[in-house]
Design a protein around this motif. Structure first.
Motif, PDB file in Angstrom:
ATOM      1  N   GLY A 145       6.599  -5.773 -44.909  1.00 28.87           N
ATOM      2  CA  GLY A 145       6.912  -6.234 -46.144  1.00 28.87           C
ATOM      3  C   GLY A 145       8.133  -5.985 -46.537  1.00 28.87           C
ATOM      4  N   LEU A 146       8.899  -4.973 -46.248  1.00 27.62           N
ATOM      5  CA  LEU A 146      10.339  -4.628 -46.215  1.00 27.62           C
ATOM      6  C   LEU A 146      11.117  -5.483 -45.750  1.00 27.62           C
ATOM      7  N   VAL A 197      18.396   4.169 -49.974  1.00 27.79           N
ATOM      8  CA  VAL A 197      17.116   4.812 -50.540  1.00 27.79           C
ATOM      9  C   VAL A 197      15.806   4.871 -49.931  1.00 27.79           C
ATOM     10  N   LEU A 198      15.346   3.727 -49.918  1.00 26.24           N
ATOM     11  CA  LEU A 198      14.117   3.555 -49.170  1.00 26.24           C
ATOM     12  C   LEU A 198      13.976   4.123 -47.723  1.00 26.24           C
ATOM     13  N   THR A 200       2.404   4.577 -40.139  1.00 27.64           N
ATOM     14  CA  THR A 200       3.802   5.201 -40.135  1.00 27.64           C
ATOM     15  C   THR A 200       4.854   4.822 -41.099  1.00 27.64           C
ATOM     16  N   ALA A 201       4.866   3.527 -41.114  1.00 29.03           N
ATOM     17  CA  ALA A 201       5.673   2.961 -41.898  1.00 29.03           C
ATOM     18  C   ALA A 201       5.669   3.121 -43.486  1.00 29.03           C
ATOM     19  N   LYS A 202       4.647   3.689 -43.764  1.00 29.25           N
ATOM     20  CA  LYS A 202       4.063   4.128 -45.166  1.00 29.25           C
ATOM     21  C   LYS A 202       3.999   5.662 -45.264  1.00 29.25           C
ATOM     22  N   GLY A 203       4.740   6.244 -44.162  1.00 34.96           N
ATOM     23  CA  GLY A 203       4.730   8.071 -44.305  1.00 34.96           C
ATOM     24  C   GLY A 203       3.517   8.447 -43.867  1.00 34.96           C
ATOM     25  N   VAL A 204       2.650   7.701 -43.268  1.00 31.41           N
ATOM     26  CA  VAL A 204       1.328   8.323 -43.016  1.00 31.41           C
ATOM     27  C   VAL A 204       1.312   8.744 -41.559  1.00 31.41           C
ATOM     28  N   SER A 249       9.913   3.086 -42.285  1.00 30.03           N
ATOM     29  CA  SER A 249       9.619   2.021 -43.155  1.00 30.03           C
ATOM     30  C   SER A 249      10.381   0.644 -42.724  1.00 30.03           C
ATOM     31  N   VAL A 250      11.583   0.987 -41.942  1.00 28.30           N
ATOM     32  CA  VAL A 250      12.205  -0.391 -41.702  1.00 28.30           C
ATOM     33  C   VAL A 250      11.330  -1.196 -40.783  1.00 28.30           C
TER      34      VAL A 250
END
Length: 778
Positions: free
Chosen positions: A338-339, A325-326, A169-173, A333-334
């Motif tokens: 890694g972020l 932006v992210l 989910t954090a990668k947009g999947v 992604s928060v």
């Protein structure tokens, strides 16, 4: 710092709270006083502002706090609004796409084999959403850009904080699916432009694997593309413990070095500098489009663009803008580790690296205008200070997060970073050049790769030496270590912001070192004074049990499911009690959850001998184990008959395989005795094997039972419990494991038999200390 920094902080905080499922309504409580304080202290004119700043310092301070607080509050409101919009536009439609249906889309990631033998890939559906697919072996020939169609079961990814969220989910999947059939594949004549970065990355990976030898190639791929799938478990654990795993994630270190090399090739031209920005974004997509890569590219892009827009470079604002932006692209992604680590490391560098560097170089300020050897010493010390201050600055804010998430903190990280980061960055540049060269001239690339590979061999050797160093990592599950780390931060704060002299710094450092060594001495004393210590190590879904007496150390099984190897967990525990080896390693059988930490254990500590059931001789794991033991000249005994071991006061009766069928039934059991205290370990034996044990072997009334097969329904039967009558039980089981262990029926049988059960999934590592007639548990 600019207002944008505080606004972005509030935006990110709100997104994180919503992902965690926290009640954000309570934020109104501090918001109201901030609003009132801001309105009351707000200067009405410039004259009022000058008077406020000069004559009313307390009111001015309150106004500044409230002003920044209101900026954070505005960011929170914006974050709440955007998160809600994103949820209703993206997440809710994903939740509706569940059930058995036709999956049709374009493959956007190369299929990767998983540990179960299936293949994992990401498909961009015709509707635009990304879906992670688990597919059978028939998908191994599917390539990037292929349009596939297959029937499968689709589920939506969870939208609450957890392991699945971190990876998908954090990668947009937001969709996950599985299928059990081959796809209908339509291969395009021309690869879609959106898949070019992944295609180039795949070709580069193949080139790097051609140019470098099998030992260095996985490391070269990791530092160049952030792809860690080729790293061996040992190398991955070494990098984690040595504190250099960040080098295998494309971030600011890689982007900065790449910009430096490309700028040098462009002869420092400002015109070419702005042209590098698209190249950097393309490289970020090659590296998997990770948040850390995009953060680094965005910040470097602002540095390259500053001369064109004629503005001052402001690193905090650039960092805040990158974060916004992210999160605009994907607020989930928060939750990406890694972020979080990437942004916290940069924040630490911006906040305290300069202060650390100034403090370290201050003693040699008098040598500023000196020549000769003093000048050389000063320049060398400046380089060392810059490296140490950058490492400490990056670790200052990430260390607490690493300790919380991973349960450990590397003590050797600053030194290892100084020793190997230069080699890894140089290896990255060599891998980029030689990887592309290998696609055209593989022979030349291989020849040059032999020389460049020295960098990789050096880095791997240093990382391995420090990664296996005793006491190189703090176990943050130990409260004493948490207190010690807080003390380190307190002393560091006094050194950086207080007037602490050099002698006081040395004394404080010595005191911290002594305080860190104290628990090791106390633990060693506890073991020495005890008749027996039985330790059920928390290794997740697996088993690893230590038996310690004053002079003997025995480890029964060494496997688990945690990201930290069971071998590291066992070795760290032994180091913490002053032990550097194991007299006997007894493996009840060679299933992964009892065996997968053995290689790492052999790398970390000395092992006297190994006992394995002879029923496992034909297994592939047995051949692998024999190879490891031959390399280290460790004797191995394949047990087919009852075997007695006498280790000082500890007597072990090894019961041979009694069943047939799976490895669970053909495993070893062990009855361990010290004085009148008996411990029975049955591995993964089922009720039939338990029946054979009590029928053909003399089993006394025991004091402690290591519950068999992680508490499954077909083990720890009524017959064994009625015969052995254990008083205590250690149940090694992983939290939320997919097998449903422990079974409710087994727990009920243990309860009816009066067994006091201690579970590793609920209590962590369980320790039973026997001293005379006294038995302690913690």
């Amino acid at each position: 710092m600019r207002k944008l920094t505080w606004f972005a902080g509030g935006f990110a905080m709100m997104c994180l709270l919503l992902v965690l499922g926290a009640p954000v309504g309570y934020l109104v409580i501090p918001g109201v006083p901030l609003l009132l304080g801001w309105q009351k202290c707000q200067p009405k004119s410039r004259e009022d502002w000058v008077e406020l700043r000069g004559c009313h310092p307390r009111r001015y301070f309150v106004w500044q706090v409230c002003r920044r607080g209101m900026t954070v509050a505005a960011g929170c409101v914006a974050g709440l609004c955007w998160f809600s919009i994103y949820y209703y536009m993206v997440c809710l439609p994903a939740q509706a796409c569940v059930g058995e249906q036709t999956i049709s889309g374009t493959v956007i990631s190369q299929p990767q084999m998983t540990t179960t033998g299936s293949y994992s890939l990401v498909v961009r559906l015709d509707g635009g959403a990304d879906l992670r697919l688990n597919a059978p072996e028939s998908w191994q020939d599917v390539q990037l850009g292929d349009h596939v169609q297959v029937e499968g079961q689709v589920e939506h990814a969870p939208f609450t904080y957890g392991d699945e969220l971190l990876y998908f989910t954090a990668k947009g999947v937001f969709l996950m699916a599985s299928c059990d059939q081959a796809p209908t594949v339509e291969r395009p004549r021309v690869l879609p432009w959106a898949e070019w970065p992944a295609w180039v990355a795949q070709r580069l990976k193949e080139g790097v694997e051609t140019a470098f030898d099998q030992t260095v190639a996985p490391m070269a791929v990791a530092v160049t593309l952030g792809d860690k799938t080729g790293l061996s478990d040992g190398a991955y654990q070494d990098m984690t413990r040595a504190g250099v795993l960040h080098a295998a994630v494309v971030s600011g270190l890689h982007i900065s070095f790449l910009v430096g090399v490309l700028t040098l090739c462009c002869r420092g031209s400002r015109r070419w500098g702005i042209a590098l920005i698209p190249v950097l974004f393309f490289y970020a997509f090659m590296a998997g489009a990770t948040p850390s890569a995009f953060r680094a590219v965005w910040m470097q892009g602002t540095v390259l663009a500053v001369p064109w827009v004629r503005r001052e470079q402001d690193s905090p604002s650039a960092l805040a803008l990158a974060l916004l932006v992210l999160l605009m692209f994907n607020p989930y992604s928060v939750a990406s580790v890694g972020l979080q680590l990437s942004f916290l490391s940069v924040m630490g560098i911006l906040l305290i690296t300069g202060r650390i560097y100034t403090r370290m170089t201050k003693p040699l300020e008098d040598w500023k205008n000196r020549t000769g050897w003093r000048r050389l010493v000063r320049r060398g010390w400046q380089w060392v200070s810059a490296s140490i201050s950058a490492s400490l600055g990056a670790m200052a804010l990430t260390t607490p997060l690493c300790g919380f998430l991973f349960g450990q903190v590397s003590l050797v990280a600053p030194l290892v970073n100084i020793l190997v980061l230069w080699a890894l960055t140089a290896l990255m540049v060599c891998a980029l050049g030689l990887g592309f060269l290998a696609l055209c001239l593989p022979g030349v690339a291989t020849l040059l790769g032999q020389g460049a590979g020295v960098l990789g061999h050096y880095a791997l050797w240093v990382i391995h030496q420090f990664g296996t160093l005793p006491h190189g990592v703090l176990d943050m599950n130990n409260p004493y270590h948490v207190i010690w780390l807080v003390g380190v931060y307190a002393v560091g704060g006094l050194v950086l912001w207080g007037s602490v002299r050099t002698v006081q710094m040395v004394l404080a450092g010595g005191g911290l070192a002594a305080a860190l060594a104290l628990p090791v001495g106390l633990s060693a004393l506890t073991v020495a004074q005890s008749d027996l210590m039985v330790v059920g190590l928390d290794v997740g879904q697996g088993s690893s049990t230590l038996l310690l007496t004053g002079d003997a150390t025995v480890l029964v099984d060494c496997g688990g499911s945690l990201s930290t190897s069971a071998g590291d967990i066992a070795a760290d525990y032994l180091n913490s009690v002053g032990r550097d080896g194991v007299d006997v390693l007894l493996l009840t059988h060679l299933d992964e959850d009892h065996f997968n930490g053995v290689e790492r254990l052999l790398d970390r500590i000395e092992v006297g001998q190994v006992l394995v059931p002879d029923s496992d001789l034909d297994q592939e794991q047995a051949q692998t184990l024999e190879g490891w033991l031959e390399e280290r000249d460790i004797p191995c005994q394949w047990v087919g008959d009852e075997t007695e071991l006498a280790l000082e006061t500890l007597n072990i009766r090894v019961i041979p395989p009694l069943g047939s069928g799976t490895t669970n039934e053909e495993g070893l059991s062990a009855l361990c005795t010290v004085n009148d205290f008996d411990v029975l370990i049955t591995g993964d034996a089922d009720s039939y094997v338990e029946h054979m044990i009590v029928r053909y072997f003399v089993i006394p009334n025991i004091e402690l039972l290591v519950v068999g097969h992680h508490g499954s329904a077909d083990s720890t039967g009524t017959e064994l419990l009625g015969w052995a009558r254990p008083e205590l039980g250690i149940l090694s089981v992983g939290e939320d494991n997919p097998y449903g262990h422990p079974d409710d029926e087994t727990l009920e049988r243990l309860h009816r038999s009066g067994v006091e059960v201690h579970r590793t999934d609920l209590e962590g590592t369980v320790t039973v200390v026997v001293q005379g007639d006294q038995v302690g548990i913690w």
